[in-house]
Design an enzyme around this catalytic site. Structure first.
Site, PDB file in Angstrom:
ATOM      1  N   LYS A 177     -14.020  41.273 -25.299  1.00 26.74           N
ATOM      2  CA  LYS A 177     -15.007  40.432 -24.601  1.00 26.74           C
ATOM      3  C   LYS A 177     -16.370  40.738 -25.216  1.00 26.74           C
ATOM      4  CE  LYS A 177     -17.963  39.975 -21.805  1.00 26.74           C
ATOM      5  NZ  LYS A 177     -19.310  39.416 -22.132  1.00 26.74           N
ATOM      6  N   GLY A 230     -23.104  49.354 -23.688  1.00 25.96           N
ATOM      7  CA  GLY A 230     -24.069  48.484 -23.019  1.00 25.96           C
ATOM      8  C   GLY A 230     -24.999  49.310 -22.158  1.00 25.96           C
ATOM      9  N   SER A 231     -25.471  48.705 -21.084  1.00 25.34           N
ATOM     10  CA  SER A 231     -26.489  49.368 -20.260  1.00 25.34           C
ATOM     11  C   SER A 231     -25.868  50.399 -19.308  1.00 25.34           C
ATOM     12  CB  SER A 231     -27.232  48.320 -19.439  1.00 25.34           C
ATOM     13  OG  SER A 231     -26.317  47.663 -18.582  1.00 25.34           O
ATOM     14  N   GLY A 235     -22.463  50.229 -17.141  1.00 25.20           N
ATOM     15  CA  GLY A 235     -21.542  51.354 -17.333  1.00 25.20           C
ATOM     16  C   GLY A 235     -21.152  51.979 -16.001  1.00 25.20           C
ATOM     17  N   GLU A 250     -20.564  54.078 -24.103  1.00 24.22           N
ATOM     18  CA  GLU A 250     -21.736  54.353 -24.936  1.00 24.22           C
ATOM     19  C   GLU A 250     -22.890  53.608 -24.282  1.00 24.22           C
ATOM     20  OE1 GLU A 250     -22.026  56.387 -27.296  1.00 24.22           O
ATOM     21  OE2 GLU A 250     -19.917  56.770 -27.709  1.00 24.22           O
ATOM     22  N   CYS A 284     -29.687  51.413 -29.344  1.00 21.74           N
ATOM     23  CA  CYS A 284     -29.573  52.503 -28.363  1.00 21.74           C
ATOM     24  C   CYS A 284     -30.115  53.788 -28.956  1.00 21.74           C
ATOM     25  CB  CYS A 284     -28.152  52.651 -27.849  1.00 21.74           C
ATOM     26  SG  CYS A 284     -26.937  52.515 -29.116  1.00 21.74           S
ATOM     27  N   GLU A 385     -35.455  53.120 -20.733  1.00 22.57           N
ATOM     28  CA  GLU A 385     -35.102  52.518 -22.027  1.00 22.57           C
ATOM     29  C   GLU A 385     -35.658  51.097 -22.031  1.00 22.57           C
ATOM     30  OE1 GLU A 385     -30.993  51.395 -22.824  1.00 22.57           O
ATOM     31  OE2 GLU A 385     -31.229  52.224 -24.830  1.00 22.57           O
TER      32      GLU A 385
HETATM   33  P1  ADP Z   1     -26.867  44.142 -22.596  1.00 25.64           P
HETATM   34  O1  ADP Z   1     -26.624  42.726 -22.163  1.00 25.64           O
HETATM   35  O2  ADP Z   1     -28.275  44.585 -22.431  1.00 25.64           O
HETATM   36  O3  ADP Z   1     -26.221  44.474 -23.902  1.00 25.64           O
HETATM   37  P2  ADP Z   1     -25.017  44.816 -20.548  1.00 25.64           P
HETATM   38  O4  ADP Z   1     -24.533  46.152 -20.099  1.00 25.64           O
HETATM   39  O5  ADP Z   1     -25.549  43.894 -19.518  1.00 25.64           O
HETATM   40  O6  ADP Z   1     -26.111  45.124 -21.618  1.00 25.64           O
HETATM   41  O7  ADP Z   1     -23.882  44.050 -21.336  1.00 25.64           O
HETATM   42  C1  ADP Z   1     -23.031  44.612 -22.309  1.00 25.64           C
HETATM   43  C2  ADP Z   1     -21.687  43.908 -22.240  1.00 25.64           C
HETATM   44  O8  ADP Z   1     -21.114  44.119 -20.960  1.00 25.64           O
HETATM   45  C3  ADP Z   1     -21.744  42.405 -22.441  1.00 25.64           C
HETATM   46  O9  ADP Z   1     -20.606  41.971 -23.150  1.00 25.64           O
HETATM   47  C4  ADP Z   1     -21.750  41.901 -21.015  1.00 25.64           C
HETATM   48  O10 ADP Z   1     -21.283  40.573 -20.905  1.00 25.64           O
HETATM   49  C5  ADP Z   1     -20.790  42.868 -20.366  1.00 25.64           C
HETATM   50  N1  ADP Z   1     -20.971  42.997 -18.916  1.00 25.64           N
HETATM   51  C6  ADP Z   1     -22.108  42.819 -18.199  1.00 25.64           C
HETATM   52  N2  ADP Z   1     -21.876  43.013 -16.887  1.00 25.64           N
HETATM   53  C7  ADP Z   1     -20.567  43.329 -16.763  1.00 25.64           C
HETATM   54  C8  ADP Z   1     -19.714  43.664 -15.664  1.00 25.64           C
HETATM   55  N3  ADP Z   1     -20.159  43.706 -14.402  1.00 25.64           N
HETATM   56  N4  ADP Z   1     -18.419  43.933 -15.922  1.00 25.64           N
HETATM   57  C9  ADP Z   1     -17.935  43.919 -17.173  1.00 25.64           C
HETATM   58  N5  ADP Z   1     -18.684  43.613 -18.255  1.00 25.64           N
HETATM   59  C10 ADP Z   1     -19.979  43.331 -18.052  1.00 25.64           C
END
Ligand code: ADP
Length: 495
Positions: A177, A230-231, A235, A250, A284, A385
């Protein structure tokens, strides 16, 4: 020209439309009017189909000898090499960072895929003596099962490849995804694996939002492992919802460069420019804090600000450009919000601090390279961040104080020290709370054959890259082979 081609999900070896029948756009952050392509706005049903396809493919893929799986990876790496320039251009259009960086991103994908392809002929377990006679003990690495890979937009090919390659070589099947800001790059990567001959169902991609595609995958009963970059916020949600699944994280960073009084100042300025403003600060590992020894504070700051002022901001496809746009409007606003907070909290804005809106900047998400001084360790811009081109300069009296400031954040990904003293260097390596410490180079520049990851809120202890990077995707099986022909009881029959 705007082609606006519609791309589909790749499930069970077929390119298919989403069950929702709807699409979303991927746009160019340097020109928001430019719609690059349309993608499937998928939901849970599409994810379920992909999981089923991955389940069907698992037995055959996990039984294939790992060196054979490696051959497919080597082929994918070769195709990536052939298409490197074209892919880099696509990535600059979709993500915004400048061409030399997107070439580096594709190269990183090539490197990790090659490294993991070679692992097909290793995947070492270990053997060890038994406490009993005529008995043999060993461990082997088996796949986890079906894994969900959820990735961000800042390294649109490298980060997916850091996850896909080890997951594949270890025999897992995948539902991928990608981030909704860079789905085209993700699709291109999957197309390459398809060309390289990945069997159907082994690697599936479903595009769509984190909540409608990502979260159902996180909760899915058949998914055994999740690898997420991601964030911190996301996480934490994933950790909570994943139940007993294996989760690799990460997350963010608030990385520091320490500049000591014996440092080569010009070199430190080079590192702070590259670390602070490379990828528009959207890494990051970005060097968002610089802690400078007070004896060289003025000298460093003057040179650093002068260089930042000269940075050419613009469309990453222009070879003159040194810093591209932010990824999207909400990121741009977030960056600017932090500038306002920095000013309110009493930091001194030395340069930048504005959204660029005139002339060539009107259509994109451009921000000025921004530097604050007089920042103290508890200020918001020293803690959060920002994920933008904003650097906070702080002063320290000595190395101990510099390390104390370095460690005064919730994150622990990357760090760097500029010094000519071996004692300072080793103290920093030992005492900075971070997964990575660089000496006399910036906070960025990981190589794929070494572990990458962080401590504290940056993750949960997993590492990507290197041989360690495979651990996220394997289950260790311990095997005992007794060839004594009689009942032998461990701990009991040990005379
Ligand atoms: P950013 O968009 O700043 O990279 P995110 O943590 O929001 O950081 O997103 C990183 C990934 O995680 C993206 O692919 C996003 O679509 C996915 N994502 C965001 N929210 C969720 C969630 N609740 N569950 C699973 N995946 C998510």
């Amino acid at each position: 020209m705007n082609e606006s081609k519609t791309y589909k999900n790749y499930i069970g070896g077929k390119w298919v439309e989403s069950a929702t029948g709807t699409t979303f756009n991927s746009i160019n952050p340097a020109n928001k009017e430019e719609i690059l392509v349309k993608l499937q706005k998928s939901d849970e049903k599409d994810g379920d189909m992909a999981v089923d396809a991955a389940e069907d493919a698992f037995e055959k893929w996990s039984s294939m000898p790992a060196p054979k799986r490696g051959e497919i990876l080597f082929k994918a790496a070769r195709i990536l090499e052939e298409q490197k320039e074209e892919l880099a251009k696509t990535m600059t259009k979709e993500m915004g960072k400048i061409l030399i960086e997107t070439r580096g991103d594709v190269q990183e994908a090539i490197d990790i895929i090659k490294l993991m392809a070679g692992e097909g002929r290793r995947l070492y377990g270990h053997t060890t003596p038994s406490e009993l006679p005529n008995k043999f003990c060993m461990t082997i690495n088996l796949p986890v099962g079906i894994v969900a890979l959820i990735t961000p937009w800042n390294f649109p090919m490298a980060i997916p490849a850091w996850k896909i390659a080890p997951a594949l070589i270890a025999g897992n099947t995948i539902v991928f995804k990608p981030a909704s800001d860079t789905p085209l790059c993700a699709i291109k990567l999957v197309e390459i694996f398809e060309k390289a001959g990945i069997p159907k169902g082994v690697l599936n991609i479903v595009t769509g939002s984190g909540t409608s595609v990502g979260m159902p995958l996180v909760k899915h009963k058949k998914i055994r492992g999740i690898s997420f970059t991601g964030s911190v916020e996301t996480g934490q949600i994933i950790t909570k919802e994943a139940g007993l699944k294996r989760v690799g994280l990460e997350l963010g960073g608030k990385n520091v460069i320490i500049v000591m009084d014996d440092a080569n100042i010009d070199l430190a300025v080079d590192g702070a420019i590259w670390g602070g403003f490379g990828t528009t600060g959207q890494r990051c590992t970005a060097a968002s804090r610089v802690v400078v020894h007070e004896k060289v504070g003025d000298k460093f700051t003057e040179k650093f600000v002068e260089r930042a002022k000269k940075l050419k901001v613009g469309d990453g496809l222009d070879p003159e450009t040194e810093m591209g746009p932010a990824i999207n409007e909400s990121q741009l606003k977030k960056i600017h919000k932090y500038t306002e907070i920095g000013k309110e909290e009493g930091a001194t804005l030395l340069t930048g601090g504005k959204i660029l809106t005139e002339g060539k900047f009107t259509q994109g998400f451009f921000y000025e390279p921004t530097i604050f001084s007089d920042v103290t360790k508890d200020m918001t811009i020293a803690q959060d961040e920002i994920f933008g081109p904003t650097v906070a300069i702080m002063a320290a009296e000595n190395l101990e104080e510099a390390i104390h400031i370095a460690n005064s954040v919730e994150y622990g990904l990357s760090s760097s020290i500029y010094t000519e003293s071996i004692n300072n260097a080793f103290k920093a390596i030992e005492k900075i709370e971070a997964g990575l410490t660089y000496v006399n180079s910036s906070t960025i520049g990981s190589e794929v054959h070494l572990p990458f990851g962080g401590v504290k809120n940056t993750g949960n202890g997993t590492r990507e890259g290197g041989i360690k990077g495979i651990e996220e995707f394997v289950e260790t099986k311990t095997a005992y082979i007794d060839y004594s022909g009689r009942l032998q009881r461990a701990q009991i029959d040990i005379e």
